[in-house]
Design a protein around this motif. Structure first.
Motif, short mmCIF file in Angstrom:
data_model
loop_
_atom_site.label_atom_id
_atom_site.label_comp_id
_atom_site.label_asym_id
_atom_site.label_seq_id
_atom_site.Cartn_x
_atom_site.Cartn_y
_atom_site.Cartn_z
N UNK A 104 -31.87 -0.18 -41.52
CA UNK A 104 -32.98 -0.64 -41.00
C UNK A 104 -34.19 -1.87 -41.52
N UNK A 105 -34.54 -1.24 -42.92
CA UNK A 105 -35.32 -1.96 -43.77
C UNK A 105 -34.82 -2.58 -44.81
N UNK A 106 -33.31 -2.59 -45.13
CA UNK A 106 -32.63 -3.97 -45.19
C UNK A 106 -32.61 -4.98 -44.43
N UNK B 59 -34.49 -9.70 -44.67
CA UNK B 59 -33.98 -9.87 -44.52
C UNK B 59 -34.67 -11.38 -43.97
N UNK B 60 -35.42 -12.27 -44.31
CA UNK B 60 -35.38 -13.61 -43.79
C UNK B 60 -34.24 -14.01 -43.53
N UNK B 61 -33.40 -14.18 -44.01
CA UNK B 61 -32.52 -14.77 -42.48
C UNK B 61 -31.84 -13.98 -41.49
N UNK B 62 -32.28 -13.15 -41.28
CA UNK B 62 -31.99 -12.99 -39.39
C UNK B 62 -33.16 -12.45 -38.48
N UNK B 63 -33.17 -12.34 -38.04
CA UNK B 63 -34.56 -11.51 -36.59
C UNK B 63 -33.66 -11.36 -35.70
N UNK B 64 -33.55 -10.00 -36.20
CA UNK B 64 -33.29 -8.90 -35.19
C UNK B 64 -34.43 -7.79 -34.97
N UNK B 65 -33.98 -6.90 -34.36
CA UNK B 65 -34.47 -6.09 -33.53
C UNK B 65 -33.51 -4.09 -33.49
#
Length: 221
Positions: free
Chosen positions: A55-57, A61-67
């Motif tokens: 989850x921290x990884x 990461x600014x390239x992804x927008x995930x929950x």
């Protein structure tokens, strides 16, 4: 509308996955005009302890927008509205039926006290105090409540344990299936609830029996 052929049936120890239809992602994206987008992605980690690092990884990461959620958290999120409705309706019905049970217990125990006026007067005359009489009435009410709770628990277990049904998921507007489980913990809470109702229903009749004038009751002998 397109026709879809079911080519197999799978099982997953009764989990929520058994209520799903699985198909090739590319085919579904084309059929529902979703482009190359995905609503959710499931990842299998080496162990539950690896979830925090995973989850921290991704969140850093600014390239992804995930929950990032565990499967349990994700399913709780999807079924949150449904669980709230079921709980509100369930507790409301339990409260209303509990009030009815209290009135029924009051009527039963008041009738029992009225039918035993002579016995109660005799006990008071030979030295039993009002507290002892009240406790005896409460014990009778609790025993009746315990018998009713055990019978009700057996009926609930036979009728509902393992029963499968389905309803609309108000979060995702999809059909969700679930199975009832009558566990030992639930049965324990049900019995405690029934004993509480029996105590409430037997308290006032017990107090009335304790306050019954001995001389007036002895005249009925």
């Amino acid at each position: 509308s397109d026709s879809w052929r079911v080519v197999g049936v799978f099982s997953d120890a009764g989990s929520v996955a058994e209520s799903e239809l699985w198909a090739d992602a590319t085919v579904l994206q084309g059929a529902f005009n979703r482009g190359k987008s995905f609503q959710s992605i499931r990842a299998r980690l080496q162990s539950p302890a690896a979830f925090r690092a995973f989850k921290d990884l991704l969140t850093s990461d600014p390239r992804v927008n995930l929950r990032i959620l565990t499967e349990r958290e994700y399913l709780e999120f999807l079924s949150g509205s449904l669980r709230t409705i079921v709980r509100v309706v369930g507790f409301t019905i339990a409260l209303l039926m509990g009030l009815g049970a209290i009135f029924g217990a009051l009527n039963t125990m008041y009738s029992a006290v009225a039918a035993r006026t002579r016995e109660i007067a005799t006990l008071r005359a030979i030295g039993f105090g009002g507290t002892s009489v009240t406790i005896s009435v409460l014990i009778e009410a609790l025993l009746l409540g315990l018998i009713g709770a055990i019978l009700g628990s057996l009926i609930a277990y036979v009728a509902f344990n393992g029963l499968q049904t389905s309803t609309l998921n108000f979060t995702s507007f999809t059909q969700i299936t679930f199975a009832f489980r009558v566990t030992a913990e639930l049965l324990g809470w049900a019995i405690l609830y029934a004993l509480g109702l029996a105590f409430a229903g037997g308290l006032l009749p017990g107090i009335r029996a304790a306050r019954m004038p001995v001389t007036a009751a002895l005249r009925e002998l």
